[in-house]
Design a protein around this motif. Structure first.
Motif, PDB file in Angstrom:
ATOM      1  N   SER A 224       6.405  51.619   2.896  1.00 46.03           N
ATOM      2  CA  SER A 224       6.802  53.026   2.751  1.00 46.03           C
ATOM      3  C   SER A 224       6.808  53.681   4.121  1.00 46.03           C
ATOM      4  CB  SER A 224       5.851  53.777   1.816  1.00 46.03           C
ATOM      5  OG  SER A 224       5.889  53.232   0.501  1.00 46.03           O
ATOM      6  N   THR A 225       7.835  54.474   4.375  1.00 42.77           N
ATOM      7  CA  THR A 225       7.964  55.136   5.668  1.00 42.77           C
ATOM      8  C   THR A 225       8.483  56.550   5.469  1.00 42.77           C
ATOM      9  OG1 THR A 225       8.430  53.019   6.739  1.00 42.77           O
ATOM     10  CG2 THR A 225       8.986  55.020   7.974  1.00 42.77           C
TER      11      THR A 225
ATOM     12  N   GLY B 185      11.276  56.761   2.373  1.00 40.35           N
ATOM     13  CA  GLY B 185      11.849  55.640   1.645  1.00 40.35           C
ATOM     14  C   GLY B 185      10.832  54.528   1.502  1.00 40.35           C
ATOM     15  N   SER B 186      11.136  53.556   0.633  1.00 39.84           N
ATOM     16  CA  SER B 186      10.237  52.422   0.433  1.00 39.84           C
ATOM     17  C   SER B 186      11.063  51.192   0.106  1.00 39.84           C
ATOM     18  CB  SER B 186       9.228  52.703  -0.684  1.00 39.84           C
ATOM     19  OG  SER B 186       9.896  52.973  -1.902  1.00 39.84           O
TER      20      SER B 186
ATOM     21  N   LEU C  43       3.456  47.327   7.535  1.00 34.87           N
ATOM     22  CA  LEU C  43       3.281  48.016   8.815  1.00 34.87           C
ATOM     23  C   LEU C  43       2.635  49.362   8.544  1.00 34.87           C
ATOM     24  CD1 LEU C  43       6.816  47.350  10.370  1.00 34.87           C
ATOM     25  CD2 LEU C  43       4.687  46.129  10.901  1.00 34.87           C
ATOM     26  N   SER C  44       1.546  49.634   9.239  1.00 31.76           N
ATOM     27  CA  SER C  44       0.844  50.916   9.056  1.00 31.76           C
ATOM     28  C   SER C  44       0.579  51.541  10.417  1.00 31.76           C
ATOM     29  CB  SER C  44      -0.484  50.713   8.310  1.00 31.76           C
ATOM     30  OG  SER C  44      -0.259  50.263   6.982  1.00 31.76           O
TER      31      SER C  44
ATOM     32  N   ALA D 180      10.091  49.262  10.267  1.00 34.05           N
ATOM     33  CA  ALA D 180       9.463  50.066   9.216  1.00 34.05           C
ATOM     34  C   ALA D 180      10.476  50.730   8.298  1.00 34.05           C
ATOM     35  CB  ALA D 180       8.552  51.122   9.834  1.00 34.05           C
ATOM     36  N   THR D 181      11.767  50.774   8.685  1.00 37.21           N
ATOM     37  CA  THR D 181      12.799  51.336   7.812  1.00 37.21           C
ATOM     38  C   THR D 181      13.864  50.304   7.449  1.00 37.21           C
ATOM     39  OG1 THR D 181      14.042  52.148   9.736  1.00 37.21           O
ATOM     40  CG2 THR D 181      12.487  53.681   8.695  1.00 37.21           C
ATOM     41  N   GLN D 182      13.608  49.028   7.751  1.00 41.65           N
ATOM     42  CA  GLN D 182      14.574  47.976   7.457  1.00 41.65           C
ATOM     43  C   GLN D 182      14.805  47.873   5.952  1.00 41.65           C
ATOM     44  OE1 GLN D 182      13.556  44.193   9.126  1.00 41.65           O
ATOM     45  NE2 GLN D 182      15.417  43.181   8.394  1.00 41.65           N
TER      46      GLN D 182
END
Length: 217
Positions: free
Chosen positions: A127-128, A121-122, A169-170, A81-83
């Motif tokens: 977006s996370t 970030g996105s 991813l949610s 989710a933050t890759q």
């Protein structure tokens, strides 16, 4: 209380800290921490960088309070989710420190602190947001050696928060730091009577370092 309201409360509370101070101590710092956060059921290697400002108000020889404001950025390994992201945001903190022992050669202090970090970030429609509260107690020794103060200490903290992902991813996962104890060593070097350059190295629950430039008024 929402995190935004809590941050506003911290700022308003901290604005009162210098009002009755006998001495003010200002510092600019760069800090980088590495730690393993539990996100849901997974362990995620997390690096946090902060560039910030600390204002410390000394009320007496035995009590002081401080406000900390910083720009924060986070990078992670093993979190889809933050890759490809470098989530960024703010850190706000307040702290109280008592000095039960002060002498020409050795000081002892005990402290309590609370911090709030929010970054987001996105990337490519993903977006996370990462938010966490960090409350701790700490203790340290300062050994005076001429123009150098040698520093050692430890902190035990409870870090908890949330990771909110939306897009490909949610989900919402809880965050926590399971290794809660961090220790450090370092030194403050006096460049004149009121100015110092300090270096600290951390280990334990958080590995990292801090470089700071400080002056008393």
């Amino acid at each position: 209380m929402s995190r935004l309201r809590l941050a506003v409360f911290l700022l308003l509370f901290s604005a009162c800290l210098p009002l009755q101070a006998e001495e003010l101590h200002a510092a600019l710092y760069f800090q980088r921490d590495e730690m393993t956060l539990r996100s849901g059921a997974a362990d995620v290697d997390t690096r946090v960088g902060r560039i910030g400002f600390t204002l410390t108000s000394r009320y007496s020889d035995s009590l002081e309070g401080s406000l900390e404001i910083a720009h924060a950025s986070v990078t992670q390994d093993g979190n889809a989710a933050t890759q490809g992201m470098n989530p960024a945001g703010e850190f706000f903190g307040v702290a109280l420190r008592a000095w039960p022992l002060r002498s020409d050669y050795l000081d002892l202090w005990l402290g309590a602190d609370y911090g709030l970090l929010t970054v987001s970030g996105s990337n490519n429609g993903q977006s996370t947001e990462l938010d966490w509260d960090d409350a701790g107690v700490s203790a340290g020794l300062v050994l005076h050696a001429g123009r150098i103060d040698l520093l050692v200490g430890a902190r035990h903290a409870d870090l908890r928060g949330d990771e909110v992902a939306s897009g490909t991813l949610s989900y919402t996962h809880s965050l926590k730091l399971e290794d809660k104890t961090t220790y450090w060593g370092g030194a403050d070097f006096y460049v004149d009577k009121t100015g110092t350059i300090g270096v600290l190295a951390y280990g334990g629950g958080r590995d990292g370092f801090m470089l700071r430039f400080a002056r008393s008024f």
